[in-house]
Design a protein around this motif. Structure first.
Motif, PDB file in Angstrom:
ATOM      1  N   LYS A   1       0.818  -1.224   0.000  1.00  0.00           N
ATOM      2  CA  LYS A   1       0.000   0.000   0.000  1.00  0.00           C
ATOM      3  C   LYS A   1       0.844   1.264   0.000  1.00  0.00           C
ATOM      4  N   ARG A   2       2.043   1.160   0.533  1.00  0.00           N
ATOM      5  CA  ARG A   2       2.917   2.334   0.626  1.00  0.00           C
ATOM      6  C   ARG A   2       3.721   2.569  -0.653  1.00  0.00           C
ATOM      7  N   LEU A   3       3.920   1.506  -1.435  1.00  0.00           N
ATOM      8  CA  LEU A   3       4.874   1.557  -2.556  1.00  0.00           C
ATOM      9  C   LEU A   3       4.705   2.786  -3.451  1.00  0.00           C
ATOM     10  N   TYR A   4       5.800   3.459  -3.708  1.00  0.00           N
ATOM     11  CA  TYR A   4       5.909   4.565  -4.675  1.00  0.00           C
ATOM     12  C   TYR A   4       5.276   5.880  -4.212  1.00  0.00           C
ATOM     13  N   THR A   5       4.255   5.811  -3.360  1.00  0.00           N
ATOM     14  CA  THR A   5       3.557   7.028  -2.930  1.00  0.00           C
ATOM     15  C   THR A   5       4.523   8.018  -2.285  1.00  0.00           C
TER      16      THR A   5
ATOM     17  N   VAL B   1       8.783   4.720  -0.745  1.00  0.00           N
ATOM     18  CA  VAL B   1       9.323   3.360  -0.781  1.00  0.00           C
ATOM     19  C   VAL B   1       9.387   2.917  -2.241  1.00  0.00           C
ATOM     20  N   ILE B   2      10.564   2.539  -2.697  1.00  0.00           N
ATOM     21  CA  ILE B   2      10.740   2.091  -4.090  1.00  0.00           C
ATOM     22  C   ILE B   2      10.692   0.566  -4.178  1.00  0.00           C
ATOM     23  N   ASP B   3      11.182  -0.097  -3.158  1.00  0.00           N
ATOM     24  CA  ASP B   3      11.207  -1.561  -3.177  1.00  0.00           C
ATOM     25  C   ASP B   3      11.468  -2.051  -1.755  1.00  0.00           C
ATOM     26  N   TYR B   4      11.164  -3.313  -1.521  1.00  0.00           N
ATOM     27  CA  TYR B   4      11.453  -3.902  -0.217  1.00  0.00           C
ATOM     28  C   TYR B   4      11.682  -5.386  -0.415  1.00  0.00           C
ATOM     29  N   MET B   5      12.342  -6.015   0.543  1.00  0.00           N
ATOM     30  CA  MET B   5      12.564  -7.458   0.525  1.00  0.00           C
ATOM     31  C   MET B   5      12.253  -7.991   1.916  1.00  0.00           C
TER      32      MET B   5
ATOM     33  N   PRO C   1      19.270 -11.874  11.786  1.00  0.00           N
ATOM     34  CA  PRO C   1      17.989 -12.128  11.112  1.00  0.00           C
ATOM     35  C   PRO C   1      17.294 -10.841  10.633  1.00  0.00           C
ATOM     36  N   PHE C   2      17.476  -9.741  11.367  1.00  0.00           N
ATOM     37  CA  PHE C   2      16.873  -8.482  10.923  1.00  0.00           C
ATOM     38  C   PHE C   2      17.574  -7.921   9.688  1.00  0.00           C
ATOM     39  N   GLU C   3      18.826  -8.299   9.517  1.00  0.00           N
ATOM     40  CA  GLU C   3      19.555  -7.862   8.322  1.00  0.00           C
ATOM     41  C   GLU C   3      19.007  -8.530   7.061  1.00  0.00           C
ATOM     42  N   MET C   4      18.186  -9.546   7.225  1.00  0.00           N
ATOM     43  CA  MET C   4      17.677 -10.295   6.075  1.00  0.00           C
ATOM     44  C   MET C   4      16.505  -9.588   5.380  1.00  0.00           C
ATOM     45  N   CYS C   5      16.028  -8.487   5.936  1.00  0.00           N
ATOM     46  CA  CYS C   5      15.036  -7.648   5.265  1.00  0.00           C
ATOM     47  C   CYS C   5      15.729  -6.396   4.744  1.00  0.00           C
ATOM     48  N   GLU C   6      15.259  -5.904   3.643  1.00  0.00           N
ATOM     49  CA  GLU C   6      15.915  -4.760   2.999  1.00  0.00           C
ATOM     50  C   GLU C   6      14.850  -3.816   2.450  1.00  0.00           C
ATOM     51  N   VAL C   7      15.159  -2.523   2.424  1.00  0.00           N
ATOM     52  CA  VAL C   7      14.188  -1.569   1.891  1.00  0.00           C
ATOM     53  C   VAL C   7      14.934  -0.478   1.119  1.00  0.00           C
ATOM     54  N   LYS C   8      14.295   0.019   0.078  1.00  0.00           N
ATOM     55  CA  LYS C   8      14.894   1.063  -0.758  1.00  0.00           C
ATOM     56  C   LYS C   8      13.962   2.263  -0.799  1.00  0.00           C
ATOM     57  N   PHE C   9      14.472   3.407  -0.397  1.00  0.00           N
ATOM     58  CA  PHE C   9      13.690   4.641  -0.372  1.00  0.00           C
ATOM     59  C   PHE C   9      14.187   5.636  -1.426  1.00  0.00           C
ATOM     60  N   HIS C  10      13.280   6.449  -1.899  1.00  0.00           N
ATOM     61  CA  HIS C  10      13.621   7.654  -2.640  1.00  0.00           C
ATOM     62  C   HIS C  10      13.335   8.807  -1.681  1.00  0.00           C
ATOM     63  N   VAL C  11      14.351   9.610  -1.393  1.00  0.00           N
ATOM     64  CA  VAL C  11      14.209  10.675  -0.396  1.00  0.00           C
ATOM     65  C   VAL C  11      14.610  12.003  -1.006  1.00  0.00           C
ATOM     66  N   LYS C  12      13.786  13.015  -0.767  1.00  0.00           N
ATOM     67  CA  LYS C  12      14.149  14.385  -1.161  1.00  0.00           C
ATOM     68  C   LYS C  12      14.318  15.166   0.128  1.00  0.00           C
ATOM     69  N   LEU C  13      15.460  15.821   0.293  1.00  0.00           N
ATOM     70  CA  LEU C  13      15.792  16.391   1.603  1.00  0.00           C
ATOM     71  C   LEU C  13      16.780  17.540   1.466  1.00  0.00           C
ATOM     72  N   PRO C  14      16.760  18.514   2.398  1.00  0.00           N
ATOM     73  CA  PRO C  14      17.730  19.618   2.332  1.00  0.00           C
ATOM     74  C   PRO C  14      19.151  19.094   2.505  1.00  0.00           C
ATOM     75  N   VAL C  15      20.106  19.765   1.901  1.00  0.00           N
ATOM     76  CA  VAL C  15      21.497  19.310   1.939  1.00  0.00           C
ATOM     77  C   VAL C  15      22.021  19.199   3.364  1.00  0.00           C
ATOM     78  N   PHE C  16      21.645  20.137   4.250  1.00  0.00           N
ATOM     79  CA  PHE C  16      22.210  20.035   5.613  1.00  0.00           C
ATOM     80  C   PHE C  16      21.659  18.820   6.349  1.00  0.00           C
ATOM     81  N   VAL C  17      20.480  18.361   5.977  1.00  0.00           N
ATOM     82  CA  VAL C  17      19.953  17.111   6.542  1.00  0.00           C
ATOM     83  C   VAL C  17      20.690  15.917   5.907  1.00  0.00           C
ATOM     84  N   ALA C  18      20.907  16.010   4.604  1.00  0.00           N
ATOM     85  CA  ALA C  18      21.618  14.939   3.900  1.00  0.00           C
ATOM     86  C   ALA C  18      23.013  14.730   4.493  1.00  0.00           C
ATOM     87  N   ARG C  19      23.635  15.816   4.925  1.00  0.00           N
ATOM     88  CA  ARG C  19      24.992  15.711   5.478  1.00  0.00           C
ATOM     89  C   ARG C  19      24.999  14.976   6.821  1.00  0.00           C
ATOM     90  N   GLN C  20      23.961  15.104   7.606  1.00  0.00           N
ATOM     91  CA  GLN C  20      23.854  14.319   8.850  1.00  0.00           C
ATOM     92  C   GLN C  20      23.572  12.858   8.528  1.00  0.00           C
TER      93      GLN C  20
END
Lengths: 304, 304, 304, 304
Positions: free
Chosen positions: D31-35, D47-51, D90-109
């Protein structure tokens, strides 16, 4: 770059304070320790600490009890063999820690190399200095017309002057405003904006600084990509400075790196086949090469 | 563990050869350098090299030009603050390199910590020594009846004797066969099996060795998990030896680690609520705790 | 390898249960899902899950809002460009999770690749199965006489028979003893040795299993090293199986990998110079090449 | 944030295109995908993809052949056990891919978390959009007077107005100059500055975007630090959005994370001792606590 007298004194004090150690010591690196190597207009690279030397690479490769053979020629041969065959773990056994001062837009490229330890000066906690990178006139280049992420000819005349004016004035104004927003003034009912917010007004040519620690294998990977002529000039000069330092630190490893990586070439299966056809006397053209135009151009750049 | 005279001589030679350095020096660590600390029956831990000290952690946290304040109390307070607030990057600025000799089944647990550099003795390239871990009688434990991955009472009498006989005899026989398969004998038309194949006959209690290099933050993470009483005894003794060494290397950082990690407790939100109810005078039972049986047992193990 | 009827049923059940998803789907990979691909005598590789496809690589490279261009030719060209210029991050955007069953001595090589997520079957917690790798007769090779870490001719006659007997008998005996030590017998006052101890008697050809998850860039790095003819046969067959799977998953990326990495060659600066001299008609010998004997042999292996 | 009609259409197209898969499917995540989930004034998280899903965590922990038990209660118990005992693999066995738009100073953190895969929009290659983060008036906070890296009261009146004016005007002017420097004008002999240089004039509140991929264990670590009330507001809102998404994706794992990490407390050895004294009825004060002022304040913030 102008170090303050306090900074100079601190550096001299560190250089002067020597102690005995039983660890591996690299004479070439001891000479480099703490000294500020100038890069760009206000940047610097300083070696803060290092671990290991050429012999330590061999010692790790042999998992040995002692320093091993004293024959330098043996070590050099082993190091070349390890580099040629992509045995990376012995090179990981050396480590180096730098203090680097660099423009934020360079820091943003740099940090993409994730296999390092980083401690950056915090603009949430502290106030940044009024220091901005302004390119030297001969580094003020136009957009390349053939390469989407490269530079073309140097800007000239009025255009160059205008660009420099913009960069200087915007930097000064943004910093004036940064200071203004930060500064409380009780009489005027002014509280002063939080540092973590005020910093957002500063442009990407402001200088930041960090401690950056990395092992030799990953440093070589960084240098291969960033000392390459495709890398942006402003990060390449840092890589070049670090290449000089590494050469003094681990001369045999650096020499192998220079031959197999920096000066080396990766051939695709197609390119191997083409060279064999050429060696057999055939005239190869793009048309009969099976390569795309871009790939063919890169191939002939190396092989004529 | 019996070092050969050659190994002892190599170690002594390294300890005796000191040089001047301008780098940070840890007096406590210099005393440890190269010495073989015995672990289990044939294992060892040796410090081969290190980078940084307590002051270096603070210097990185401050991204400073010099060694910074000389007031040790300031450094100690800062280090405690950094540890308490999970600021991990300054601790990453120290690095240590160990030579470790350990049974293969311990090595297999150890290697699961991926944030380290490892160079292992190669059984494809070299022949392993005839050295196997045989537990001391008081470490020969039965399977725990309450914990699927733990130990119960110590084995006794005939059972203990039989287990030790099996371990010793199978180790010797497998090594005899390993040697036999490896050894060529021209007269008998025997070529000798490849080392990379012959090794598959060796059991998991044979000793291997490696150079292992890690930064202080990740080492603390390793030690927290492996010095814990849930860890298997045979890896815990290595962790305990390394704890002693780290204490000498970076006393302030180790002391903070001891208080906040080794001796600390993680409370869940539920556990926080329970403790608050108790502090308010309420009698809490598993039934009204909202916890599962296992969780309640672990809670009362700490809080009674 | 013999799957139990229960295992076969579980696999079939997973293959049969399909649902709708809006994620990227790779038709070639859907066909592979869950199926046990046999490797060696008892080993297997199964794809448990995957993320992404060829288009996802391009989408990430473009940081785009949609699936982007539908022209497959564009995507192929972009993927080749990214691979050629070592742009690794778009390939990191695909991920795959395998279930692998493999001998312990292979697992020990495999785990040296640290950029993956691993969950191994625990021999502290559970009892291992009686399954050992015994090489096929044509894989029973002698130690190489020219390469310290390679194989030579196949063993023959009595020697081969004896090696197989040793491997089989030692495996069975060690497993019998493992079971014996583990098993409690109340009447005989036998408690049963802890599993975490008993496992130390098992040789390195026993099979273990794990879930192994890795991104495509790091998988390519793994495959380049382990599908190479210098890799030990017993790990190479796993790499070869995974190559086939990846080819079905991301055909364009695999094809670029095949051309630029698997079939490619790294030339040193010296080697580039030699080839240029040859192309110019000069006869180059080891004596006038500046290369060591080993390096010259490797050079002529490729170029004649 | 205003998506362009083209972007909206691309997102809708992706959401509409569903296919069958045999992989694990998380209904909440589909339900969340791509929105585009809006964050700040122009930012977003998609969310672009998940495993994987909750069951996949258990399946990996058991290294099982099938999906394992269907009893959700068993899986929930196992997941809580794994989280409580820091079994991270075991938690490392799930994966998620996000598309994020964010200010540069946030990106630097954000980028300081190195255990993720990142592909950022390149300002060497492309031109950035005219989008800047301007704080909402109620987020315009003064520097904290008690915490060097925190915020105090909201700015008011003339000061607030002036700050907003500065941020808006400097952003617009710097972008005007950026465009001006970039744009060639043949008639005026203007070549246009290289993109890789022009970008240095842009302030840290400009928006950038990236694809960011991470496994669930490391995502939890990121969220624990960045959803915490000590984190800067501008990154915390991204973390909060991602918490909501993860809750839909893996409800059992998220619930365990909420109890043991987000809502949990780390006690030092000293703090454990203090609580025990309190539980025994003693009145503890800072003076007899052995804690520093800062530590005591943090202790009483939780326990009164």
């Amino acid at each position: 770059m102008a170090l303050t007298p306090e900074q100079k004194a601190e550096i001299e004090a560190q250089r002067a304070e020597t102690q005995l150690t039983a660890r591996a010591v690299s004479p070439g690196m001891e000479k480099r320790l703490y000294t500020a190597h100038e890069v760009l207009d206000h940047g610097l690279v300083r070696v803060i600490d290092y671990m290991g030397d050429d012999a330590a690479i061999c010692q790790a490769a042999r998992v040995s009890y002692g320093r091993g053979t004293k024959a330098v020629s043996n070590d050099t041969g082993l190091i070349r063999y390890l580099m040629r065959h992509w045995h990376s773990t012995p090179f990981e056994m050396c480590e180096v820690k730098f203090h680097v001062k660099l423009p934020v837009f360079v820091a943003r490229q740099w940090i993409r190399h994730r296999t390092a330890n980083v401690n950056e000066y915090s603009a949430r906690y502290s106030i940044l200095d009024r220091e901005f990178y302004i390119p030297a006139p001969d580094k003020l280049a136009a957009q390349s017309t053939v390469n989407n992420q490269g530079r073309g000819a140097v800007l000239e005349g009025a255009e160059a002057a205008r660009v420099l004016d913009i960069l200087r004035e915007d930097a000064m104004r943004s910093y004036d405003h940064y200071e203004d927003m930060l500064t409380p003034d009780e009489d005027a009912g002014k509280q002063g904006l939080a540092r973590e917010l005020a910093r957002m007004n500063l442009p990407a040519n402001i200088y930041t600084q960090w401690y950056w620690k990395i092992d030799l294998h990953n440093l070589f990977h960084f240098l291969r990509l960033r000392a390459d002529h495709h890398a942006q000039y402003e990060i390449r000069v840092y890589a070049a400075t670090m290449c000089d330092i590494v050469k003094d630190w681990v001369p045999a490893a650096y020499s192998a790196f220079e031959d197999y990586r920096l000066g080396g070439v990766n051939l695709s299966g197609k390119a191997v086949e083409l060279l064999k056809r050429r060696l057999a006397g055939e005239v190869v053209t793009q048309e009969n090469s099976g390569m795309s135009k871009g790939e063919w151009r890169e191939f002939t750049d190396v092989w004529g």
